[in-house]
Design a protein around this motif. Structure first.
Motif, mmCIF file in Angstrom:
data_model
loop_
_atom_site.group_PDB
_atom_site.id
_atom_site.type_symbol
_atom_site.label_atom_id
_atom_site.label_comp_id
_atom_site.label_asym_id
_atom_site.label_seq_id
_atom_site.Cartn_x
_atom_site.Cartn_y
_atom_site.Cartn_z
ATOM 1 N N UNK A 56 0.839 -1.211 0.000
ATOM 2 C CA UNK A 56 0.000 0.000 0.000
ATOM 3 C C UNK A 56 0.868 1.253 0.000
ATOM 4 N N UNK A 57 1.952 1.182 0.786
ATOM 5 C CA UNK A 57 2.886 2.312 0.850
ATOM 6 C C UNK A 57 3.491 2.575 -0.528
ATOM 7 N N UNK A 58 3.929 1.486 -1.165
ATOM 8 C CA UNK A 58 4.567 1.642 -2.474
ATOM 9 C C UNK A 58 3.558 2.112 -3.518
ATOM 10 N N UNK A 59 2.305 1.641 -3.390
ATOM 11 C CA UNK A 59 1.262 2.129 -4.293
ATOM 12 C C UNK A 59 1.114 3.642 -4.174
ATOM 13 N N UNK A 60 1.202 4.118 -2.932
ATOM 14 C CA UNK A 60 1.031 5.559 -2.740
ATOM 15 C C UNK A 60 2.210 6.317 -3.345
ATOM 16 N N UNK A 61 3.407 5.728 -3.271
ATOM 17 C CA UNK A 61 4.572 6.370 -3.910
ATOM 18 C C UNK A 61 4.390 6.385 -5.433
ATOM 19 N N UNK A 62 3.897 5.260 -5.960
ATOM 20 C CA UNK A 62 3.691 5.170 -7.408
ATOM 21 C C UNK A 62 2.659 6.196 -7.858
ATOM 22 N N UNK A 63 1.644 6.406 -7.020
ATOM 23 C CA UNK A 63 0.616 7.385 -7.368
ATOM 24 C C UNK A 63 1.216 8.786 -7.410
ATOM 25 N N UNK A 64 2.166 9.041 -6.526
ATOM 26 C CA UNK A 64 2.763 10.369 -6.465
ATOM 27 C C UNK A 64 3.812 10.567 -7.569
ATOM 28 N N UNK A 65 4.684 9.537 -7.728
ATOM 29 C CA UNK A 65 5.862 9.710 -8.588
ATOM 30 C C UNK A 65 5.692 9.119 -9.980
ATOM 31 N N UNK A 66 4.668 8.292 -10.160
ATOM 32 C CA UNK A 66 4.526 7.535 -11.405
ATOM 33 C C UNK A 66 5.041 6.121 -11.184
ATOM 34 N N UNK A 67 4.397 5.156 -11.830
ATOM 35 C CA UNK A 67 4.734 3.743 -11.593
ATOM 36 C C UNK A 67 6.191 3.458 -11.942
ATOM 37 N N UNK A 68 6.702 4.158 -12.961
ATOM 38 C CA UNK A 68 8.073 3.923 -13.428
ATOM 39 C C UNK A 68 9.097 4.296 -12.351
ATOM 40 N N UNK A 69 8.722 5.185 -11.431
ATOM 41 C CA UNK A 69 9.656 5.676 -10.427
ATOM 42 C C UNK A 69 9.640 4.850 -9.137
#
Lengths: 476, 449
Positions: A9-22
């Motif tokens: 869930x944490x990583x999903x939130x990072x992906x939402x912020x930075x883009x999945x590629x990041x």
């Protein structure tokens, strides 16, 4: 759909912020983020994220703190003490995409940089104003200023100009709880710049650095002297410094290193020589001839077999390329190398080098030496070819033994590579428990959760808690 | 030994039988390759750096990691420009290791589109030249038709560029050089050399081949256009199609063998030259291939070595020289082309910053990884533009096509040419009414003045 664990869930939130590629989270690709420049330390991170600015870093750190996930900042991965490895199942914040030179001020002679700017890029950006950034680690074409601040990096030219801490004027820091603070830019109160520079990423993540720029010297001459023994070269080094001359750089390379350089760059070594001394003098034109004459005389008096002066930029660049790529070139004469980073009083150089040779001989290992002779910062590189644990243990133990000798001779465990994972347990050979306890308390105060680059710098001993308990007792 | 926190590194996936070179860990992780790597500069992840890719290869080789689409994508994202080899102080033979890895995991999951394009193009280059000509003819007619039909409609820049680029070529034109042709110099030949036409070069840049032959003759060589030569196998090798690369290589070696004793085998495309030099790696234990590779030389290198008589006329241009990766990094060829160009009267050779940086073409890379290729191309174009040059010289058909597409798209008035064309323009005998002269009338007049 399967329920997702909190980290997902944490990583999903990072992906939402930075883009999945990041956000890198698959085991295969994480493999390349397990280690840094050191062959000895690696740990698979749980994820790697690529923030773009201070706000990204702050958001990621805050979320990690809330989820109690450890985190560590990483620049170009050239560190040599395992400092950027993610222990305790942590995530890596790769800062290499934060690589903007934010400002160069030719009047105040400062540059403001994001942490992912390469060290050499600072001098390149300053060049049009006739300025440069002085700390110049061998890896300067690759390593980042963020990593330099974390390790208080030096380099050949820090003999005259000082290490990173002497050049940092201000920092923006994301604290381990996600708060953003600005440090420095003035000389009052506690010197937090000095505390943070060299803290190896354990007290927060630096997201902006303001550094001092220096004016390019009017003239630079590089001398290359060959000696028939490393002892003679060491004596010559001491003689130059004792005469009150402060060269811009004073570097020593032994025969093993020159063999590697010859293979890599066709670098020629005068016949019969066992050690090379590289002495660079810089400054204003008047007085330069005199200084050069003095240095040359001293080198000859102490047994220099030959002396070559490089006056033009091309010739100097050739010598420096060889010197700076010396570590990498060791791959030509061995499959792996493990470099140590001991510091000793300059006068003990010959004795220390003898001890290094003895340690290696006793353990059946080869050692190549390339180091900053001028400030007594040794880099014995232990060469080895095999990947088995027995060999690696032997190599690690040899490294530890060499450092013990450094401490015995009144020196220190590290000049510029940092303590990291590698030397944390050896800190107790240098510091008394009370001394270490002060450091542990300081760290607790600034990173109470212990999530910011955990298990680095300070010995684990019987556990951090015990050490800080010790500290509290000591403070009573 | 790992730190206590490191997870155990068990081999959990099937390890592959790989050559020693693949597992050779002489990479000491110093990271000097990072700033040298074009894809790292664009993608900025460790997996897209040479050091990271070597770690992926090592992990795959030992079975520690699985050849997932994500992992394999990073192997495929490598340009094989080999700039990392120039930067590497340890001398890691990265190109060979990457080709080995692509061959070993050739069957790994990859996007369907990529597989199709790769298979189609590598088949086309391996096809007999007359089939290639036929296909090109059909392709050109289709493009012309499409161009005509689509003219009234707004088109994506990429498509428009493809049409415009296609208009530069006429596949129906008869080639100047045919296989089996032998050109003799005046007097006794200094060397007898075989000239390779290249699978792309012979159809799209036939004028470069003709120029090469003329220049070699002028330098005193007997030039043999080897019969039945085909493709060198470079593209197949880069795509991991090792067996097809091997059979192409064997065929080429045999064809040159059949052409009688050749002192040197000359190629004028950087990519081909690098592949020919790599035959000992592609065909280990093949003495004939090793001997062949040792006789291989780039046309520019040979002309520099033999020397040319003084130029016949000036070529007034302001040019920059773009080092094809497989010249600079794979063959260490940097000074010779510049020496030859500097000797051309009237030619002003301007410095091009980062001239050794890949333009993004890299064989068929620009078709397979257009995003990265375009980012590199844009960078190259802005550097070209800043020099104020009217000509960019590149000794590789891939670079020339890619640069031309970029120049068209960016509407930059810069011509992309093979350096041998300029050299030939300075040296060739201009005949009356020879409409094929490279230079326009003004230049020719200037030159004869």
């Amino acid at each position: 759909m399967t329920p997702r664990d909190p980290l997902d869930r944490l990583l999903d939130s990072f992906a939402a912020r930075l883009g999945a590629e990041a956000v890198v989270r698959d085991a295969g690709r994480l493999h390349v983020y397990a280690g840094d420049g050191s062959p000895m330390h690696d740990a698979l991170p749980r994820a790697v994220v690529f923030p773009r600015d201070t706000a990204d870093v702050a958001a990621i750190v805050r979320a990690c703190a809330d989820a109690r996930v450890p985190f560590v900042a990483r620049g170009a991965g050239t560190g040599l003490s395992g400092g950027a490895t993610a222990l305790d199942g942590g995530i890596v914040l790769a800062l290499n995409r934060m690589d903007r030179v934010l400002a160069v001020d030719p009047v105040d002679r400062t540059a403001t940089l994001e942490p992912g700017v390469r060290n050499l890029a600072v001098s390149e950006a300053a060049a049009e104003h006739g300025l440069f950034y002085a700390p110049d680690p061998s890896s300067q074409a690759v390593c980042t200023v963020g990593g330099n601040v974390a390790h208080n990096s030096g380099g050949p030219h820090t003999l005259k100009h000082g290490v990173t801490v002497n050049h940092v004027l201000g920092l923006t820091l994301v604290q381990p709880d996600g708060h953003v603070v600005r440090v420095g830019d003035g000389a009052c109160g506690y010197d937090l710049l000095a505390l943070l520079t060299g803290s190896e990423g354990t007290l927060g993540i630096v997201t902006e650095v303001t550094v001092r720029l220096l004016r390019r010297p009017e003239t630079v001459v590089t001398l290359l002297a060959a000696f028939d023994s490393i002892e003679a070269a060491s004596e010559a080094t001491s003689a130059v410094i004792a005469a009150g001359i402060v060269p811009a750089a004073l570097e020593m390379l032994d025969a093993e290193v020159v063999t590697a350089l010859r293979a890599a760059f066709g670098f020629e070594f005068p016949g019969g020589a066992q050690a090379l001394l590289l002495v660079e003098c810089d400054g204003v034109l008047p007085g330069m001839d005199e200084e050069l004459a003095d240095v040359s005389t001293l080198l000859r008096e102490h047994g220099a077999l030959s002396l070559r002066a490089a006056h033009d930029d091309a010739e100097r660049a050739e010598i420096w390329t060889a010197r700076k790529k010396a570590f990498g070139a060791l791959g030509r004469i061995a499959r792996h190398y493990y470099t140590q980073d001991g510091v000793i009083p300059r006068t003990r150089l010959p004795e220390m080098l003898r001890r290094v040779r003895e340690v290696a001989a006793r353990r059946g290992l080869r050692v190549a030496n390339v180091f900053h002779a001028g400030d007594g910062n040794l880099h014995p590189c232990i060469l080895f070819d095999s990947d088995d644990d027995k060999t690696k243990r032997n190599v690690l133990e040899a490294g530890a033994e060499i450092l013990r000798h450094c401490v015995e001779l009144g020196g220190s465990l590290t000049g510029e590579h940092g303590v990291g994972v590698e030397k944390r347990e050896w800190m107790s050979t240098l510091y008394a428990p009370d001394d270490l306890a002060v450091m542990a308390r300081l760290r607790d105060a600034l990173d109470p959760s212990g999530l910011c680059n955990p298990k680095k710098v300070l010995p684990l001993g019987a556990g951090c808690g015990e050490l800080s308990a010790l500290g509290r007792r000591a403070a009573l | 030994m790992s730190a206590p926190d490191a997870p155990p590194a068990h081999a959990t996936h099937a390890a592959r039988p790989l050559s020693d070179a693949l597992l050779d860990p002489s990479c000491v992780h110093c990271g000097f390759c990072l700033p040298a790597c074009p894809t790292y500069s664009v993608l900025q992840t460790e997996m897209d750096s040479p050091r990271g890719r070597l770690q992926l290869i090592e992990g795959l080789g030992t079975g520690r990691i699985e050849p997932t689409p994500q992992v394999v994508a990073h192997l495929d994202a490598c340009l094989l420009c080999r700039a990392c080899e120039t930067a590497c102080p340890s001398g890691v033979a990265f190109g060979e290791r990457m080709e080995d890895a692509r061959a070993a995991w050739h069957d790994a999951p990859r996007p369907l589109g990529r597989r199709l394009v790769e298979r189609m193009l590598t088949r086309v280059v391996a096809a007999p030249p007359f089939v290639q000509r036929m296909l090109l003819g059909v392709g050109a007619r289709l493009l012309a038709l499409g161009d005509g039909l689509a003219a009234p409609f707004p088109l994506p820049a990429r498509v428009r560029t493809a049409f415009a680029l296609a208009r530069q070529f006429d596949p129906r034109r008869e080639p100047e050089l045919v296989e089996g042709f032998v050109a003799m110099p005046r007097g006794r030949a200094r060397l007898r050399v075989g000239l390779l036409l290249g699978c792309v070069q012979r159809h799209l840049f036939d004028d470069v081949n003709a120029a090469t032959a003329r220049l070699l003759v002028r330098a005193g060589c007997e030039v043999v256009i080897v019969r039945g030569q085909g493709c060198c196998g470079a593209l197949a090798s880069h795509a991991g199609q090792r067996e097809s690369a091997r059979s192409l290589a064997r065929k080429l070696v045999a064809a040159c063998d059949a052409a009688g004793p050749l002192d040197r085998i000359v190629s004028n495309a950087a990519g081909c030259g690098a592949a020919l030099h790599g035959y000992p790696h592609l065909l280990p234990d093949d003495a004939e291939a090793a001997d062949f590779a040792a006789r291989t030389v780039d046309a520019l290198e040979l002309l520099d070595e033999l020397g040319l008589p003084p130029a016949r006329r000036a070529v007034p241009r302001r040019a920059v020289y773009h080092d094809a990766c497989h010249h600079a990094h794979a063959q260490g060829l940097r000074a010779a082309p510049r020496r030859l160009l500097e000797a051309i009267p009237g030619l002003e050779l301007l410095p091009l910053p980062d001239s050794e940086r890949c333009c993004g073409s890299a064989g068929i890379y620009n078709l397979l990884e257009p995003r990265t290729a375009d980012a590199l191309l844009d960078d190259k174009l802005s550097r070209l533009h800043a020099t104020g040059a009217d000509t960019v010289l590149a000794a590789n058909p891939g670079c020339l096509l890619h640069l031309r597409a970029g120049l068209l798209r960016a509407r930059l008035p810069i011509e992309a040419l093979h350096p041998l064309l300029l050299l030939d323009a300075a040296h060739r005998v201009l005949l009356d009414d020879e409409g094929e002269a490279l230079l326009d009338a003004d230049h020719a007049e200037d030159a004869s003045a």
